[in-house]
Design a protein around this motif. Structure first.
Motif, short mmCIF file in Angstrom:
data_model
loop_
_atom_site.label_atom_id
_atom_site.label_comp_id
_atom_site.label_asym_id
_atom_site.label_seq_id
_atom_site.Cartn_x
_atom_site.Cartn_y
_atom_site.Cartn_z
N GLY A 72 0.80 -1.21 0.00
CA GLY A 72 0.00 0.00 0.00
C GLY A 72 0.84 1.27 0.00
N LYS A 73 0.16 2.40 -0.12
CA LYS A 73 0.82 3.69 -0.20
C LYS A 73 1.58 4.05 1.06
CE LYS A 73 -1.90 6.02 -3.67
NZ LYS A 73 -0.85 6.24 -4.63
N LYS A 74 1.12 3.61 2.22
CA LYS A 74 1.81 3.97 3.47
C LYS A 74 3.25 3.50 3.48
CE LYS A 74 -0.56 0.21 5.76
NZ LYS A 74 -1.37 -0.12 4.61
N GLN A 75 3.50 2.30 2.96
CA GLN A 75 4.87 1.79 2.88
C GLN A 75 5.71 2.64 1.94
OE1 GLN A 75 6.31 -0.61 4.60
NE2 GLN A 75 4.48 -1.19 5.72
N GLU A 76 5.13 2.98 0.81
CA GLU A 76 5.82 3.81 -0.19
C GLU A 76 6.17 5.18 0.39
OE1 GLU A 76 4.28 6.25 -4.07
OE2 GLU A 76 3.52 4.21 -3.80
N TYR A 77 5.20 5.83 1.04
CA TYR A 77 5.43 7.16 1.60
C TYR A 77 6.41 7.13 2.76
CZ TYR A 77 1.57 8.90 -1.25
OH TYR A 77 0.76 9.26 -2.30
N PHE A 78 6.34 6.08 3.58
CA PHE A 78 7.26 5.98 4.73
C PHE A 78 8.70 5.79 4.25
CE2 PHE A 78 9.31 3.79 8.32
CZ PHE A 78 9.10 4.76 9.28
N LYS A 79 8.89 5.04 3.18
CA LYS A 79 10.24 4.85 2.63
C LYS A 79 10.80 6.16 2.08
CE LYS A 79 9.78 -0.02 1.54
NZ LYS A 79 9.60 -1.03 0.49
N LYS A 80 9.93 6.98 1.46
CA LYS A 80 10.37 8.27 0.92
C LYS A 80 10.71 9.25 2.04
CE LYS A 80 7.94 8.32 -3.49
NZ LYS A 80 6.90 9.01 -4.28
N SER A 81 9.88 9.25 3.09
CA SER A 81 10.10 10.17 4.21
C SER A 81 9.57 9.53 5.48
CB SER A 81 9.38 11.50 3.96
OG SER A 81 9.51 12.33 5.09
#
Length: 70
Positions: free
Chosen positions: A56-65
């Motif tokens: 999901g997006k939460k994993q993607e966003y957490f990796k970015k910031s």
């Protein structure tokens, strides 16, 4: 609309409030706006532990910031 201020609370009051719940919202830095996702959690008196999926997006966003707000 009137501004409503959250009253000051002592640590013990916050702890009791957190202990009573099990669902929270975590805001991540999204593309243009914050991305807010619900999480299950447990509180052991000192730390909050969150249950999350590995997709999901939460994993993607957490990796970015990794900066997030609970």
């Amino acid at each position: 609309m009137d501004v409503v201020k959250i009253p000051r609370m002592e640590k013990q009051e916050y702890d009791r409030l957190i202990e009573k719940g099990y669902v929270c919202r975590i805001a991540f830095q999204g593309e243009k706006y914050p991305y807010i996702a619900p999480f299950l959690y447990v509180f052991d008196g000192s730390f909050m532990y969150f249950l999350s999926t590995k997709y999901g997006k939460k994993q993607e966003y957490f990796k970015k910031s990794p900066h997030a707000s609970v």
